[in-house]
Design a protein around this motif. Structure first.
Motif, PDB file in Angstrom:
ATOM      1  N   ARG A 244       0.835  -1.190   0.000  1.00 46.82           N
ATOM      2  CA  ARG A 244       0.000   0.000   0.000  1.00 46.82           C
ATOM      3  C   ARG A 244       0.874   1.246   0.000  1.00 46.82           C
ATOM      4  O   ARG A 244       0.658   2.178  -0.779  1.00 46.82           O
ATOM      5  CB  ARG A 244      -0.912  -0.014   1.231  1.00 46.82           C
ATOM      6  CG  ARG A 244      -2.164   0.819   1.080  1.00 46.82           C
ATOM      7  CD  ARG A 244      -2.805   1.092   2.424  1.00 46.82           C
ATOM      8  NE  ARG A 244      -3.563  -0.018   2.983  1.00 46.82           N
ATOM      9  CZ  ARG A 244      -4.818  -0.322   2.642  1.00 46.82           C
ATOM     10  NH1 ARG A 244      -5.437   0.371   1.726  1.00 46.82           N
ATOM     11  NH2 ARG A 244      -5.440  -1.319   3.224  1.00 46.82           N
ATOM     12  N   GLY A 245       1.897   1.221   0.859  1.00 49.41           N
ATOM     13  CA  GLY A 245       2.832   2.346   0.943  1.00 49.41           C
ATOM     14  C   GLY A 245       3.545   2.607  -0.371  1.00 49.41           C
ATOM     15  O   GLY A 245       3.880   3.748  -0.701  1.00 49.41           O
ATOM     16  N   GLN A 246       3.780   1.562  -1.119  1.00 51.27           N
ATOM     17  CA  GLN A 246       4.486   1.708  -2.391  1.00 51.27           C
ATOM     18  C   GLN A 246       3.571   2.127  -3.540  1.00 51.27           C
ATOM     19  O   GLN A 246       4.043   2.324  -4.656  1.00 51.27           O
ATOM     20  CB  GLN A 246       5.207   0.403  -2.735  1.00 51.27           C
ATOM     21  CG  GLN A 246       6.299   0.062  -1.730  1.00 51.27           C
ATOM     22  CD  GLN A 246       7.220  -1.031  -2.217  1.00 51.27           C
ATOM     23  OE1 GLN A 246       7.049  -1.568  -3.290  1.00 51.27           O
ATOM     24  NE2 GLN A 246       8.205  -1.355  -1.407  1.00 51.27           N
ATOM     25  N   GLY A 247       2.279   2.212  -3.280  1.00 54.18           N
ATOM     26  CA  GLY A 247       1.355   2.697  -4.305  1.00 54.18           C
ATOM     27  C   GLY A 247       0.823   1.638  -5.247  1.00 54.18           C
ATOM     28  O   GLY A 247       0.302   1.933  -6.325  1.00 54.18           O
ATOM     29  N   CYS A 248       0.916   0.383  -4.826  1.00 56.09           N
ATOM     30  CA  CYS A 248       0.374  -0.718  -5.614  1.00 56.09           C
ATOM     31  C   CYS A 248      -1.147  -0.554  -5.770  1.00 56.09           C
ATOM     32  O   CYS A 248      -1.823  -0.178  -4.810  1.00 56.09           O
ATOM     33  CB  CYS A 248       0.718  -2.004  -4.862  1.00 56.09           C
ATOM     34  SG  CYS A 248       0.435  -3.468  -5.799  1.00 56.09           S
ATOM     35  N   SER A 249      -1.703  -0.798  -6.953  1.00 56.11           N
ATOM     36  CA  SER A 249      -3.149  -0.544  -7.149  1.00 56.11           C
ATOM     37  C   SER A 249      -4.042  -1.593  -6.518  1.00 56.11           C
ATOM     38  O   SER A 249      -5.119  -1.276  -6.046  1.00 56.11           O
ATOM     39  CB  SER A 249      -3.545  -0.438  -8.627  1.00 56.11           C
ATOM     40  OG  SER A 249      -2.499  -0.309  -9.500  1.00 56.11           O
ATOM     41  N   SER A 250      -3.642  -2.850  -6.558  1.00 59.20           N
ATOM     42  CA  SER A 250      -4.528  -3.890  -6.028  1.00 59.20           C
ATOM     43  C   SER A 250      -3.727  -5.086  -5.523  1.00 59.20           C
ATOM     44  O   SER A 250      -2.559  -5.267  -5.880  1.00 59.20           O
ATOM     45  CB  SER A 250      -5.538  -4.331  -7.097  1.00 59.20           C
ATOM     46  OG  SER A 250      -4.882  -4.737  -8.272  1.00 59.20           O
ATOM     47  N   ILE A 251      -4.388  -5.869  -4.687  1.00 60.98           N
ATOM     48  CA  ILE A 251      -3.731  -7.048  -4.117  1.00 60.98           C
ATOM     49  C   ILE A 251      -4.589  -8.285  -4.317  1.00 60.98           C
ATOM     50  O   ILE A 251      -5.830  -8.216  -4.406  1.00 60.98           O
ATOM     51  CB  ILE A 251      -3.450  -6.900  -2.606  1.00 60.98           C
ATOM     52  CG1 ILE A 251      -4.739  -6.570  -1.842  1.00 60.98           C
ATOM     53  CG2 ILE A 251      -2.368  -5.853  -2.339  1.00 60.98           C
ATOM     54  CD1 ILE A 251      -4.753  -7.077  -0.434  1.00 60.98           C
ATOM     55  N   GLN A 252      -3.919  -9.416  -4.364  1.00 62.21           N
ATOM     56  CA  GLN A 252      -4.589 -10.700  -4.527  1.00 62.21           C
ATOM     57  C   GLN A 252      -3.802 -11.687  -3.676  1.00 62.21           C
ATOM     58  O   GLN A 252      -2.574 -11.705  -3.732  1.00 62.21           O
ATOM     59  CB  GLN A 252      -4.532 -11.100  -6.002  1.00 62.21           C
ATOM     60  CG  GLN A 252      -5.190 -12.420  -6.346  1.00 62.21           C
ATOM     61  CD  GLN A 252      -5.113 -12.720  -7.852  1.00 62.21           C
ATOM     62  OE1 GLN A 252      -4.596 -11.923  -8.636  1.00 62.21           O
ATOM     63  NE2 GLN A 252      -5.603 -13.878  -8.231  1.00 62.21           N
ATOM     64  N   GLY A 253      -4.502 -12.488  -2.888  1.00 64.00           N
ATOM     65  CA  GLY A 253      -3.775 -13.466  -2.085  1.00 64.00           C
ATOM     66  C   GLY A 253      -4.598 -13.974  -0.925  1.00 64.00           C
ATOM     67  O   GLY A 253      -5.707 -13.497  -0.682  1.00 64.00           O
TER      68      GLY A 253
END
Ligand code: C2E
Ligand code: CA
Ligand code: CA
Ligand code: CA
Length: 275
Positions: A244-253
């Motif tokens: 989140r801090g790095q600005g990733c748009s979405s997560i899956q896992g």
């Protein structure tokens, strides 16, 4: 051991025969699986960190064989590719994924894995066209996931087809990013909608400085190229906060959810969990 024509002893033949027989059995079972309705799809949510909601689901193939039980994709996808069966299987996946996704809310996309062999098959554009027209799914709700191995022999025809699919409104994601050989050059060949950061980097992102630096570089690069990013294989909160801090748009896992059965998808969207 037998001696072949060049005087080389072939000690390994019996073992090779056993492996070949096993593959042959698997191939025969795979052929039956298509006819016998032994395949189904599971769906894993992709959580949109910017909008704080589920943005889509990835369709993941499941094979329930009457005696083998659940056979994981890693055990049969390569055999399906070597035998060409992946084309028929992939067609089924595309039809079924689009069909099920029409029941979901409009903002929820469906991501479908497409093997290089299937992508390069001349019938592929028609398969997509049929899946969309039969289901009535809006093209911009379909995202296909390809790996860079699709480019391996001959880049131009692949890029032409990608542009054609894009012109139909379909989204294109580059899967398993960072695991291949020359990822960066492919980013110049085609403006992907999304880069999926491979779980080997994501796993280590919270503990390992070099993994964190690589993920940061991928996210920054994607952002500069106007591409979204999905981090794959997010399993814990530390990874999430780093991403989140790095600005990733979405997560899956697994942190958010494992792949689930199709009947559970709408309830999961409705419960509007927050990451
Ligand atoms: P993939 O496309 O990279 O899919 C993600 C894989 O990671 C899935 O494994 C998923 O269950 C798993 N995964 C998701 N979250 C986590 C996590 O937090 N931790 C861990 N350890 N794993 C996680 P799955 O379903 O076993 O599929 C494996 C591979 O098989 C896929 O990798 C894809 O390459 C292939 N595959 C699956 N379904 C299809 C399909 O319909 N068509 C084609 N061509 N390939 C497929
Ligand atoms: Ca994938
Ligand atoms: Ca992947
Ligand atoms: Ca993979």
């Amino acid at each position: 051991a037998k001696q072949d024509g060049r005087g080389v002893f072939r000690f390994f033949e019996p073992a090779l025969d056993a492996a070949a027989r096993k593959r042959r059995m698997l191939e025969l079972d795979l052929r039956e699986a298509i006819q016998g309705g032994q395949f189904r799809l599971n769906f894993q949510p992709i959580f949109d960190l910017k909008r704080d909601r589920i943005g889509g689901f990835e369709a993941l193939l499941r094979w329930e064989h009457p005696t083998r039980g659940n056979v994981p994709p890693i055990e049969f996808i390569s055999v399906a590719e070597e035998t060409g069966l992946i084309i028929a299987i992939g067609d089924w996946v595309m039809q079924e994924a689009c069909r099920q996704a029409t029941a979901w809310p409009d903002h929820v996309r469906i991501a479908v894995n497409v093997s290089p062999l299937q992508f390069r098959n001349s019938g592929f554009p028609n398969v997509i066209f049929q899946a969309l027209s039969h289901s009535g799914l809006a093209p911009n709700r379909l995202e296909i996931e390809i790996t860079e191995s699709v480019f391996l022999d001959g880049e131009t025809t692949v890029v032409t087809l990608l542009h054609k699919l894009r012109a139909m409104g379909i989204r294109i994601a580059l899967d398993d990013f960072g695991t291949g050989y020359s990822s960066l050059s492919y980013l110049r060949s085609f403006p992907f909608d999304k880069i999926k950061i491979d779980k080997s980097f994501v796993n280590a992102v919270a503990e390992d400085k070099s993994a964190a630096a690589i993920v940061r570089a991928i996210v920054d690069l994607a952002t500069a190229l106007h591409m979204e990013t999905t981090a794959e294989g997010v399993e814990d909160r530390d990874q999430l906060s780093e991403l989140r801090g790095q600005g990733c748009s979405s997560i899956q896992g697994y942190l958010f959810s494992r792949p689930i059965e199709g009947e559970l998808v709408e309830a999961m969207i409705g419960s509007a969990m927050s990451a």
